[in-house]
Design a protein around this motif. Sequence first.
Motif, PDB file in Angstrom:
ATOM      1  N   LEU A   1      43.813  91.618  42.088  1.00 54.80           N
ATOM      2  CA  LEU A   1      43.836  92.940  42.681  1.00 54.80           C
ATOM      3  C   LEU A   1      42.425  93.489  42.783  1.00 54.80           C
ATOM      4  CD1 LEU A   1      45.804  95.260  43.559  1.00 54.80           C
ATOM      5  CD2 LEU A   1      45.637  96.098  41.218  1.00 54.80           C
ATOM      6  N   THR A   2      42.107  94.008  43.947  1.00 52.05           N
ATOM      7  CA  THR A   2      40.839  94.704  44.139  1.00 52.05           C
ATOM      8  C   THR A   2      41.130  96.194  44.225  1.00 52.05           C
ATOM      9  OG1 THR A   2      40.983  94.590  46.542  1.00 52.05           O
ATOM     10  CG2 THR A   2      39.870  92.756  45.429  1.00 52.05           C
ATOM     11  N   MET A   3      40.099  97.001  44.122  1.00 55.13           N
ATOM     12  CA  MET A   3      40.294  98.452  44.217  1.00 55.13           C
ATOM     13  C   MET A   3      40.847  98.838  45.586  1.00 55.13           C
ATOM     14  SD  MET A   3      39.965  99.925  41.447  1.00 55.13           S
ATOM     15  CE  MET A   3      39.965 101.620  41.967  1.00 55.13           C
ATOM     16  N   GLU A   4      40.443  98.113  46.617  1.00 57.40           N
ATOM     17  CA  GLU A   4      40.952  98.404  47.960  1.00 57.40           C
ATOM     18  C   GLU A   4      42.464  98.178  48.034  1.00 57.40           C
ATOM     19  OE1 GLU A   4      40.479  96.415  52.339  1.00 57.40           O
ATOM     20  OE2 GLU A   4      38.655  96.702  51.163  1.00 57.40           O
ATOM     21  N   ARG A   5      42.926  97.114  47.414  1.00 51.53           N
ATOM     22  CA  ARG A   5      44.364  96.832  47.388  1.00 51.53           C
ATOM     23  C   ARG A   5      45.110  97.751  46.424  1.00 51.53           C
ATOM     24  NH1 ARG A   5      44.458  90.341  46.644  1.00 51.53           N
ATOM     25  NH2 ARG A   5      43.365  89.778  48.550  1.00 51.53           N
TER      26      ARG A   5
END
Length: 166
Positions: free
Chosen positions: A81-85
């Motif tokens: 998980l990235t912050m964008e997701r």
Amino acid sequence: MAESENQSVSRRTMEVVTALLTAGAGLAICYGSWQSGIGWAETGPEAGYFPFYVGVLIILGSLVTLLRTLFFYRREGEVFLTMERARPVLGFFLPVVAFTIVSLLLGLYVGTALYICGAMMWQGGYRWWISALAAVVVTGLFYLVFEIGFQVPLLKGPIENWLGIY
């Protein structure tokens, strides 16, 4: 490297966290079942017999996942998980947390009305009066179905008591 790539959670980390959380849930199930009785009575199994063994299976599955992840995981650095997701997930999760807190403090009907109204306005883009009307109608239907129809009282708070709904 983009900023969102620096702020990420690895898949391995999430598998470890998930295994620990599910093991904790299994322990809670086992403890609650143990308090209810996990043996056999004259009439058959006690109330906690089957849930106890479900909890044991959850713990075993969690331990297998944990050991597999710690000792056999080979894809280092795989991003979960990235912050964008995470932004859309948090956009759903944080209002649910707020709903839970408000419901515990002010009662389920108030929490439901505020959640529906807020979700419709901020996530659905509806006008405030449409959102408020829908929230009141749905909350009223919940009251009719649960309190009147099924005669199942839901969690009430100080506002319901003030209005005489108890």
